[in-house]
Design an enzyme around this catalytic site. Structure first.
Site, PDB file in Angstrom:
ATOM      1  N   ASP A 128     -21.216 -23.331 -28.563  1.00 19.25           N
ATOM      2  CA  ASP A 128     -22.104 -22.438 -29.306  1.00 19.25           C
ATOM      3  C   ASP A 128     -23.572 -22.780 -29.125  1.00 19.25           C
ATOM      4  OD1 ASP A 128     -22.618 -20.330 -31.331  1.00 19.25           O
ATOM      5  OD2 ASP A 128     -23.529 -22.030 -32.350  1.00 19.25           O
ATOM      6  N   ASP A 174     -23.024 -19.628 -39.599  1.00 17.75           N
ATOM      7  CA  ASP A 174     -23.957 -20.006 -38.530  1.00 17.75           C
ATOM      8  C   ASP A 174     -25.205 -20.636 -39.133  1.00 17.75           C
ATOM      9  OD1 ASP A 174     -25.024 -20.463 -36.051  1.00 17.75           O
ATOM     10  OD2 ASP A 174     -25.388 -18.348 -35.568  1.00 17.75           O
ATOM     11  N   HIS A 209     -24.191 -25.703 -38.415  1.00 18.19           N
ATOM     12  CA  HIS A 209     -24.933 -26.690 -37.617  1.00 18.19           C
ATOM     13  C   HIS A 209     -25.490 -27.740 -38.562  1.00 18.19           C
ATOM     14  CE1 HIS A 209     -24.858 -24.293 -33.879  1.00 18.19           C
ATOM     15  NE2 HIS A 209     -24.922 -23.248 -34.689  1.00 18.19           N
ATOM     16  N   LEU A 210     -24.988 -28.958 -38.431  1.00 13.59           N
ATOM     17  CA  LEU A 210     -25.443 -30.026 -39.324  1.00 13.59           C
ATOM     18  C   LEU A 210     -26.537 -30.885 -38.685  1.00 13.59           C
ATOM     19  CD1 LEU A 210     -22.035 -31.113 -40.915  1.00 13.59           C
ATOM     20  CD2 LEU A 210     -23.861 -29.753 -41.952  1.00 13.59           C
ATOM     21  N   ASN A 267     -29.865 -15.918 -33.075  1.00 16.02           N
ATOM     22  CA  ASN A 267     -29.096 -15.582 -31.887  1.00 16.02           C
ATOM     23  C   ASN A 267     -27.608 -15.585 -32.210  1.00 16.02           C
ATOM     24  OD1 ASN A 267     -28.554 -14.958 -29.276  1.00 16.02           O
ATOM     25  ND2 ASN A 267     -28.799 -17.040 -28.490  1.00 16.02           N
TER      26      ASN A 267
END
Lengths: 432, 205, 304
Positions: free
Chosen positions: A150, A303, A58-59, A276
């Site tokens: 996601d 993640d 995740h950027l 999560n």
């Protein structure tokens, strides 16, 4: 472009070899290569691995640049030994159009620390109601092959079936965040002994396993590719093993934190351990390690989920789930899989570079010859010192956020250098 | 509270034996009877820990001598101390006033050692919350000096000049399960086990 | 003792020290001047993110009887409702010179978080579905007063254990103090993992009542019905409610307890709530003594 001579590195942990990099390729491999006209990296004692590929990063850009940007996240990636990251679609705006995925792709290209391959959303706005324009994203400059909502599960079984079928046209894959939403309403942590004691609403393993089973059946039925994100339970490993035994095209990833940490860490109520899917039990950790070792789980994916401090320095229930992962991933895999004898370095190369690249639709071309380490291969690689140890300091990480669950932990191994197509992105453990 | 002396040279000398304590207690009982015209209206309130059995002993002696039944009980001054914040939290002791209360009575407070006077001051404050005695008197087994407040005892078993760094240890069989004794222990800076009720905080460590 | 965050943290000696101290504190109730000078100059903040007049008042009275200054900081009418974070609120309170924060919060673990941000003491006055340690202490205090002991008592806790912080604290504390605990509830209202708790589990209230020295009824909120934890209020009440017929199955000495607020006609019938076995009113009075004891033991010594 400068030539680089890497002296004495052990490709995949084998015999020490010199590698000469020229014009983005491995030009020569052998012993006592001449250093004439090349910059030299003394790699004695270092392991050479193909450049690592993270299928799940995740950027945060666009939208939450206070938590991470494409530039800061890819700096962390390079320092962690990665040469490719797949950027998840849950940005703001959501990466559900060709415009957004091309923007992210360009930001990555301009930053230059590693390749950024955007993941496209499966459904418009991640809302789980209508398919996004998957084909447009696939044909865009970003050439999207992985699609995922996601953060949210594609819960509607019919919509999931359609998505799986639709992406066959461009050999796409649906990466499912497996979480049955009704079973996890308000869920805060793994449901079990610890959640009962802490009074935190539970996230049952069955909520993950039920979706994986359903999706595996659908993928088998329509002959499509399914990738399961961040597998976290022993039951999930069993179901995936069963699906693979049927010959269905199901792949799976596990995160470094699920390979090492367990749910009793929630006892501190410190949301740095909130993620999560949640941290599970020691039995789950054991099953995940075994599944990764025997190939049931195809790859490790971080993640990497940066969060601003105001989203973590809160009550547990208020905090956002997620953990940093890029700069600690290889060390955690070394500790959990290599030091335990479950994987050798060739195995690490497969689980952290070759397999994720293959699943992501942009395989390393010479994978059969050991990844990027053979002559004429693309010179993307990581030099790793397996003997080093370091203590994780959240403030010393390149990410804009500090939410590493490994803070203060002593971990093995250190990324000394990363090369992206013959150009160093990291040298001496620092950004080049 | 009977801590064994920690290592290091500490010299202890006995200043009152069990027999001495018995004689002194008898004398104090006589003095109380004399000064209160036969003990009418007197109640004896021991200050925990060792003041409580002393009060009980005095009441028994007064009954032996004069045949009077002197009510006795205990009064815990802890909540009224002015030095609570100088050391770790003190457990509360029992406060047990005789039926009929303190109004109009002659209350004799009983303690083992009189030192700074701060415990007695706290006890006077505590007592005031329970009513208005006709008079309040003080009986102590040992007066070791070093007063920090204008307080003196009405009945003293033994005046015992001490150095500040010495501690006075009182042992009573009811509490300590060892023979009655009063001894002086020459101490290093570590304050004693509380028997001497040192007004100083324990040395910060 | 620096904080009181959960009953689970209390050792046996510590718990008994609190009960013994509370016993001394309770004597104050008999005096005309119900005040002690002990915590003069100390400031206790009641930080309440949930409405609970009963618990807040009990803590307020306890602090005031020990002469502490009390500041009530409630979610309503403060910056809490404007979205200030718990951490910022904590730092603000500390800057104002609070020595102890009594916190009631809908999130489990909020007191733990608070204790990592401030130097003063933290008292958990109920956090989410986690714990409510002073409630358990006052329940144990009430049992000890009425029955002379806690050790070896058979205590039956009935109702919504899953969502009950009172149940969690009571199970831990009663176990520590040597009582035997039986939990009775529909299986939907017991947490997964409850089998590791130091308690027996039963689904049959009638079988357990004749062997109980104490039966503690937990509140059951009607909204649980909508989440399918049980079919109807009527069915719940028939299977797990305490009415006069069921009360008659208890031994003569047995107590009926309820942490309040009661839902009459749901988990407890009015004639049971008002019977001589019921300790509901006593529990309130004992709450003040127990909270005085806790505040004294946290704040009565040097700050270190």
């Amino acid at each position: 472009m400068t030539d680089w001579l890497i002296k004495g590195a052990a490709p995949l942990g084998g015999a020490p070899t010199d590698l000469r990099l020229r014009d983005g390729r491995v030009a020569e491999a052998g012993t006592n290569l001449s250093a004439a006209g090349a910059q030299v990296v003394d790699a004695a004692g270092l392991i050479a691995l193909p450049g690592l590929v993270d299928l799940h990063t995740h950027l945060r850009e666009p939208g939450r640049e206070d938590a991470e940007t494409v530039a800061s996240g890819t700096r962390a990636a390079a320092l962690g030994g990665f040469t490719t990251v797949y950027a998840m679609a849950n940005t703001s705006p959501v990466a559900d159009t060709a415009g957004v995925v091309e923007q992210v792709w360009r930001l990555g290209r301009d930053a230059g620390h590693c390749d950024v391959r955007p993941v496209g959303a499966v459904t418009v706005g991640l809302a789980g109601l209508r398919l996004a324009e998957l084909g447009a994203m696939a044909s865009s400059a970003a050439a999207v092959r992985v699609f995922s909502d996601d953060g949210h599960c594609v819960a509607d079984p019919l919509l999931m079936r359609r998505a799986l079928e639709y992406v066959k046209a461009f050999d796409g894959v649906i990466a499912q965040h497996a979480e049955e939403p009704r079973l996890t309403e308000d869920a805060q942590m793994n449901e079990g002994v610890v959640s009962a004691r802490l009074g935190l609403p539970g996230w049952p393993a069955a909520a993950e396993e039920a979706i994986i089973a359903r999706d595996a059946l659908l993928a088998g039925h329509v002959g499509s590719r399914l990738h399961v994100c961040h597998v976290s339970t022993a039951g999930s490993v069993e179901i995936i093993r069963w699906a693979k035994s049927k010959g269905w095209r199901v792949t799976a990833e596990v995160t470094p934190h699920h390979l090492l940490l367990t749910d009793d860490l929630a006892t501190s109520y410190d949301p740095v351990f909130k993620v999560n899917p949640p941290l599970r039990t020691a039995a789950d950790v054991e099953a995940l390690r075994a599944g990764l070792a025997d190939g049931t789980i195809d790859c490790v994916a971080t993640d990497h989920a940066p969060h601003a401090s105001q989203d973590k320095e809160t009550e547990w229930a208020v905090a956002r789930p997620g953990m940093l992962g890029l700069q600690t991933a290889l060390s955690v895999v070394t500790e959990t899989m290599v030091a335990t004898g479950r994987l050798d370095w060739a195995g690490v190369a497969d689980r952290m570079a070759l397999a994720p690249a293959r699943i992501g639709g942009h395989p390393v071309p010479d994978a059969a010859r050991g990844g990027s380490l053979a002559v004429d291969a693309s010179a993307s690689m990581t030099l790793f010192d397996p003997a080093a140890r370091w203590k994780v300091d959240p403030y010393a990480l390149a990410s804009r956020s500090r939410n590493t669950p490994f803070a203060g932990r002593d971990l093995p191994g250190r990324v000394v250098a990363t090369f992206l197509r013959g150009r160093p992105t990291v040298l001496d453990g620092k950004l080049a | 509270m009977a801590t064994a002396p920690a290592g290091g040279p500490r010299t202890a000398r006995t200043v009152l034996s069990g027999d001495d304590i018995s004689r002194v207690t008898t004398r104090m009982a006589h003095q109380i009877l004399e000064k209160t015209s036969g003990g009418a209206d007197v109640i004896l309130l021991g200050i925990p820990t060792r003041g409580v059995p002393l009060a009980r002993r005095l009441a028994a002696r007064m009954r032996d001598v004069e045949g009077v039944d002197v009510p006795n009980g205990s009064l815990d001054p802890t909540m009224y101390r002015d030095d609570l914040r100088l050391r770790g939290v003190r457990p509360l002791e029992v406060t047990d006033l005789p039926a009929g209360g303190v109004d109009g009575r002659i209350v004799v407070l009983v303690d083992d050692v009189l030192f700074s006077g701060r415990t007695v001051r706290a006890a006077l404050d505590a007592l005031a919350e329970y009513g208005r005695p006709r008079a309040v008197q003080l009986a102590v087994l040992v007066d070791r000096g070093h007063r920090e407040l204008p307080i003196r005892a009405d009945y003293v078993g033994k005046n015992m000049p001490t150095a500040r760094l010495e501690s006075v240890q009182v042992r009573l069989s009811e509490i300590d399960h060892e023979p009655d004794e009063v001894r002086i222990v020459a101490e290093d800076r570590r304050a004693g086990d509380g028997d001497g009720r040192s007004p100083e905080p324990r040395a910060a460590r | 003792m620096k904080h009181l965050l959960s009953a689970e943290d209390l050792g046996r000696d510590e718990a008994i020290a609190i009960l013994d101290t509370a016993e001394q504190m309770s004597l104050l109730g008999d005096r005309s001047v119900k005040k002690l000078p002990t915590l003069r100059g100390r400031t206790v903040v009641n930080l309440f993110y949930e409405d609970s007049t009963r618990t807040r008042t009990s803590f307020e009275l306890a602090a005031k009887r020990l002469s502490a200054d009390v500041v009530n900081f409630s979610a309503r009418g403060s910056s809490v409702s404007k979205g200030e974070s718990l951490k910022d609120t904590a730092l603000t309170l500390e800057a104002m010179g609070s020595d102890a924060v009594v916190i009631r919060h809908p999130a489990s673990g909020a007191p733990h978080r608070l204790s990592s941000w401030i130097r003063g003491s933290v008292v958990n006055a109920g956090d989410g579905t986690h714990e409510h340690p002073t409630q358990a202490l006052l329940d144990a205090f009430t049992m000890r007063r009425r029955l002379g002991r806690v050790n070896d008592l058979s205590v039956t806790i009935v109702g919504d254990v899953l969502h009950s912080r009172v149940a969690r604290s009571n199970v831990r504390l009663l176990h520590t103090l040597g009582a035997g605990v039986t939990l009775v509830a529909p299986p939907t209202l017991l947490p997964v993992g409850v089998e590791t708790w130091p308690a027996e589990i039963s689904y049959d209230l009638d079988a357990v009542l004749p062997k109980s020295d104490v039966v503690m009824m937990l509140r059951v909120q009607a909204e649980r019905m909508n989440a399918a934890f049980f079919p109807t209020e009527r069915e719940y009440s028939r299977r797990y409610g305490l009415d006069a017929d069921r009360m008659a199955m208890l031994p003569d000495h047995a107590l009926v307890m309820h942490p309040g607020p009661m839902v009459r006609g749901m988990e407890i019938a009015s004639e049971v709530a008002d019977s001589v076995r019921s300790t509901v009113v006593e529990q309130v009075a004992n709450g003040v003594s127990v909270r005085m004891a806790v505040l004294y033991l946290l704040l009565g010594g040097s700050p270190e």
